[in-house]
Enzyme design. Sequence first.
Site, PDB file in Angstrom:
ATOM      1  N   ASP A 103       0.178   2.137  -4.104  1.00  0.00           N
ATOM      2  CA  ASP A 103       0.085   3.526  -3.659  1.00  0.00           C
ATOM      3  C   ASP A 103       1.395   4.146  -3.180  1.00  0.00           C
ATOM      4  O   ASP A 103       1.420   5.309  -2.789  1.00  0.00           O
ATOM      5  CB  ASP A 103      -0.991   3.641  -2.558  1.00  0.00           C
ATOM      6  CG  ASP A 103      -0.745   2.674  -1.402  1.00  0.00           C
ATOM      7  OD1 ASP A 103       0.422   2.338  -1.111  1.00  0.00           O
ATOM      8  OD2 ASP A 103      -1.741   2.255  -0.774  1.00  0.00           O
ATOM      9  N   HIS A 118       2.125  -5.880  -7.462  1.00  0.00           N
ATOM     10  CA  HIS A 118       1.153  -5.352  -8.427  1.00  0.00           C
ATOM     11  C   HIS A 118       1.613  -4.007  -9.007  1.00  0.00           C
ATOM     12  O   HIS A 118       0.811  -3.273  -9.590  1.00  0.00           O
ATOM     13  CB  HIS A 118      -0.226  -5.211  -7.780  1.00  0.00           C
ATOM     14  CG  HIS A 118      -0.876  -6.545  -7.539  1.00  0.00           C
ATOM     15  ND1 HIS A 118      -1.972  -6.713  -6.746  1.00  0.00           N
ATOM     16  CD2 HIS A 118      -0.561  -7.782  -7.995  1.00  0.00           C
ATOM     17  CE1 HIS A 118      -2.308  -8.006  -6.719  1.00  0.00           C
ATOM     18  NE2 HIS A 118      -1.462  -8.664  -7.467  1.00  0.00           N
ATOM     19  N   CYS A 129      12.690  -2.631 -23.625  1.00  0.00           N
ATOM     20  CA  CYS A 129      14.096  -2.701 -23.189  1.00  0.00           C
ATOM     21  C   CYS A 129      14.240  -2.745 -21.665  1.00  0.00           C
ATOM     22  O   CYS A 129      15.354  -2.840 -21.155  1.00  0.00           O
ATOM     23  CB  CYS A 129      14.890  -1.531 -23.757  1.00  0.00           C
ATOM     24  SG  CYS A 129      14.541   0.038 -22.942  1.00  0.00           S
ATOM     25  N   CYS A 170      14.981   3.436 -26.169  1.00  0.00           N
ATOM     26  CA  CYS A 170      14.645   2.766 -27.442  1.00  0.00           C
ATOM     27  C   CYS A 170      13.450   3.413 -28.153  1.00  0.00           C
ATOM     28  O   CYS A 170      12.997   2.908 -29.169  1.00  0.00           O
ATOM     29  CB  CYS A 170      14.398   1.277 -27.208  1.00  0.00           C
ATOM     30  SG  CYS A 170      12.882   0.954 -26.320  1.00  0.00           S
ATOM     31  N   THR A 208      -5.721  -7.849   3.793  1.00  0.00           N
ATOM     32  CA  THR A 208      -5.967  -8.433   2.470  1.00  0.00           C
ATOM     33  C   THR A 208      -7.060  -9.492   2.541  1.00  0.00           C
ATOM     34  O   THR A 208      -7.129 -10.254   3.500  1.00  0.00           O
ATOM     35  CB  THR A 208      -4.678  -9.042   1.855  1.00  0.00           C
ATOM     36  OG1 THR A 208      -5.003  -9.639   0.593  1.00  0.00           O
ATOM     37  CG2 THR A 208      -4.011 -10.060   2.754  1.00  0.00           C
ATOM     38  N   SER A 209      -7.906  -9.490   1.506  1.00  0.00           N
ATOM     39  CA  SER A 209      -8.960 -10.505   1.439  1.00  0.00           C
ATOM     40  C   SER A 209      -8.403 -11.809   0.870  1.00  0.00           C
ATOM     41  O   SER A 209      -9.058 -12.836   0.917  1.00  0.00           O
ATOM     42  CB  SER A 209     -10.094 -10.012   0.533  1.00  0.00           C
ATOM     43  OG  SER A 209      -9.598  -9.851  -0.782  1.00  0.00           O
ATOM     44  N   ALA A 251      -5.873  -2.377  11.103  1.00  0.00           N
ATOM     45  CA  ALA A 251      -4.412  -2.437  11.177  1.00  0.00           C
ATOM     46  C   ALA A 251      -3.841  -1.373  12.127  1.00  0.00           C
ATOM     47  O   ALA A 251      -2.961  -1.668  12.935  1.00  0.00           O
ATOM     48  CB  ALA A 251      -3.837  -2.260   9.777  1.00  0.00           C
TER      49      ALA A 251
HETATM   50  P1  NAD Z   1      -9.410  -6.234  -0.961  1.00  0.00           P
HETATM   51  O1  NAD Z   1     -10.133  -4.949  -1.201  1.00  0.00           O
HETATM   52  O2  NAD Z   1      -9.840  -7.426  -1.698  1.00  0.00           O
HETATM   53  O3  NAD Z   1      -9.455  -6.565   0.575  1.00  0.00           O
HETATM   54  C1  NAD Z   1      -9.131  -5.599   1.534  1.00  0.00           C
HETATM   55  C2  NAD Z   1      -9.190  -6.255   2.880  1.00  0.00           C
HETATM   56  O4  NAD Z   1      -8.812  -5.289   3.844  1.00  0.00           O
HETATM   57  C3  NAD Z   1     -10.582  -6.753   3.262  1.00  0.00           C
HETATM   58  O5  NAD Z   1     -10.496  -8.101   3.684  1.00  0.00           O
HETATM   59  C4  NAD Z   1     -10.997  -5.843   4.420  1.00  0.00           C
HETATM   60  O6  NAD Z   1     -11.748  -6.508   5.398  1.00  0.00           O
HETATM   61  C5  NAD Z   1      -9.652  -5.423   4.970  1.00  0.00           C
HETATM   62  N1  NAD Z   1      -9.648  -4.133   5.657  1.00  0.00           N
HETATM   63  C6  NAD Z   1     -10.453  -3.067   5.457  1.00  0.00           C
HETATM   64  N2  NAD Z   1     -10.101  -2.068   6.283  1.00  0.00           N
HETATM   65  C7  NAD Z   1      -9.046  -2.518   7.003  1.00  0.00           C
HETATM   66  C8  NAD Z   1      -8.235  -1.943   8.017  1.00  0.00           C
HETATM   67  N3  NAD Z   1      -8.456  -0.697   8.447  1.00  0.00           N
HETATM   68  N4  NAD Z   1      -7.241  -2.683   8.553  1.00  0.00           N
HETATM   69  C9  NAD Z   1      -7.001  -3.952   8.121  1.00  0.00           C
HETATM   70  N5  NAD Z   1      -7.753  -4.548   7.165  1.00  0.00           N
HETATM   71  C10 NAD Z   1      -8.745  -3.838   6.612  1.00  0.00           C
HETATM   72  O7  NAD Z   1      -7.876  -5.895  -1.192  1.00  0.00           O
HETATM   73  P2  NAD Z   1      -6.676  -6.818  -1.608  1.00  0.00           P
HETATM   74  O8  NAD Z   1      -6.754  -8.127  -0.906  1.00  0.00           O
HETATM   75  O9  NAD Z   1      -5.459  -5.984  -1.448  1.00  0.00           O
HETATM   76  O10 NAD Z   1      -6.915  -7.064  -3.163  1.00  0.00           O
HETATM   77  C11 NAD Z   1      -7.367  -6.032  -3.996  1.00  0.00           C
HETATM   78  C12 NAD Z   1      -6.469  -5.640  -5.154  1.00  0.00           C
HETATM   79  O11 NAD Z   1      -6.733  -4.264  -5.477  1.00  0.00           O
HETATM   80  C13 NAD Z   1      -5.020  -5.708  -4.834  1.00  0.00           C
HETATM   81  O12 NAD Z   1      -4.466  -6.470  -5.801  1.00  0.00           O
HETATM   82  C14 NAD Z   1      -4.483  -4.277  -4.929  1.00  0.00           C
HETATM   83  O13 NAD Z   1      -3.475  -4.226  -5.908  1.00  0.00           O
HETATM   84  C15 NAD Z   1      -5.591  -3.443  -5.484  1.00  0.00           C
HETATM   85  N6  NAD Z   1      -5.867  -2.222  -4.682  1.00  0.00           N
HETATM   86  C16 NAD Z   1      -4.831  -1.464  -4.205  1.00  0.00           C
HETATM   87  C17 NAD Z   1      -5.092  -0.347  -3.439  1.00  0.00           C
HETATM   88  C18 NAD Z   1      -3.936   0.472  -2.932  1.00  0.00           C
HETATM   89  O14 NAD Z   1      -2.898   0.539  -3.585  1.00  0.00           O
HETATM   90  N7  NAD Z   1      -4.065   1.110  -1.755  1.00  0.00           N
HETATM   91  C19 NAD Z   1      -6.410  -0.001  -3.132  1.00  0.00           C
HETATM   92  C20 NAD Z   1      -7.448  -0.787  -3.654  1.00  0.00           C
HETATM   93  C21 NAD Z   1      -7.162  -1.902  -4.439  1.00  0.00           C
END
Ligand code: NAD
Length: 270
Positions: A103, A118, A129, A170, A208-209, A251
């Site tokens: 994002d 990602h 290229c 290219c 992150t999960s 967070a």
């Molecule tokens: P995930 O959706 O698997 O996990 C998100 C985690 O964030 C969960 O464990 C959840 O409990 C936690 N969470 C939710 N609200 C929160 C908060 N306010 N503060 C802290 N934690 C909070 O996401 P992931 O582990 O990033 O994997 C998903 C994939 O999807 C990634 O590879 C990512 O590239 C992509 N993705 C990106 C975005 C983005 O760019 N913002 C959004 C959705 C998915």
Amino acid sequence: MNKIINIIRKGKLVAFCGAGISSESGIPTFRGKGGLWEKYDPYLFAAQDSFNNLLLTNPFSLRDFIVDIYKTILLAKPNHAHSSLAHLENIGLLIGIITQNIDNLHHEAGNKEVAEIHGNAYVFLCKKCGYKTKKKKEEIENFIYNIKKENRKNKLIRKLLSFIGTCPRCDDRLESGVVFFGQELPSKEIEKSYQYINQSLTMLCIGTSAEVYPAASLPYYAKEKGLKIININPMINRLDEIADFSIHEKAVDFFKEIMTYFATDTYKNL
Ligand code: NAD
């Protein structure tokens, strides 16, 4: 919390971020309620070659997906957790961020050292290229406006293709800079991630999960290297097993609590 503040004060931090850090900026998480993947099948829309396949078979659903994803990203602004990480880098405590997010919010918050493993939704690149370009928000806004109401199939296909564009070096077709399922992670960003980890004493895992591999292996690598792991996530998750400290909070709430200790660069004298 005092222990955590002391660890942060020592510096040499690396942050490993997931979708959760941006959820309070209005971008739903991958698995969370209201997430994009409730509406679109990720294995259809976020798979390697999905753009090419959908362009031929169903350009209207591809258009709807692109409009939905960009509308959410374009509206989002960095929240307090993003800006706290920018401040921690500014005052020399944070070495870099490894983010799974696409994002751009860490850049918008002001962080300079960011490994986007990602990719980035604003970046378009040439696989042949190596040419790379980053589109401006306004360009993407105009494009979204332009395709939103297009109901002629061929015209829509032409608009989608011309937005992605061709390589000025290219002439090959450019591709989205986002890493889709089945694609390799960008090697430069991975190298940067290891460099950050190898220089650090502590990893802050934020939102992150740790379910998406190979990205999710990085906290385990950090743990092996002897880094302390601080896991910030309102939900119990698999990183709790390796975390030295688990903070089950959002967070933004976590950073609100701790940043008063790091409000200025005089924190070292506290
Ligand atoms: P995930 O959706 O698997 O996990 C998100 C985690 O964030 C969960 O464990 C959840 O409990 C936690 N969470 C939710 N609200 C929160 C908060 N306010 N503060 C802290 N934690 C909070 O996401 P992931 O582990 O990033 O994997 C998903 C994939 O999807 C990634 O590879 C990512 O590239 C992509 N993705 C990106 C975005 C983005 O760019 N913002 C959004 C959705 C998915």
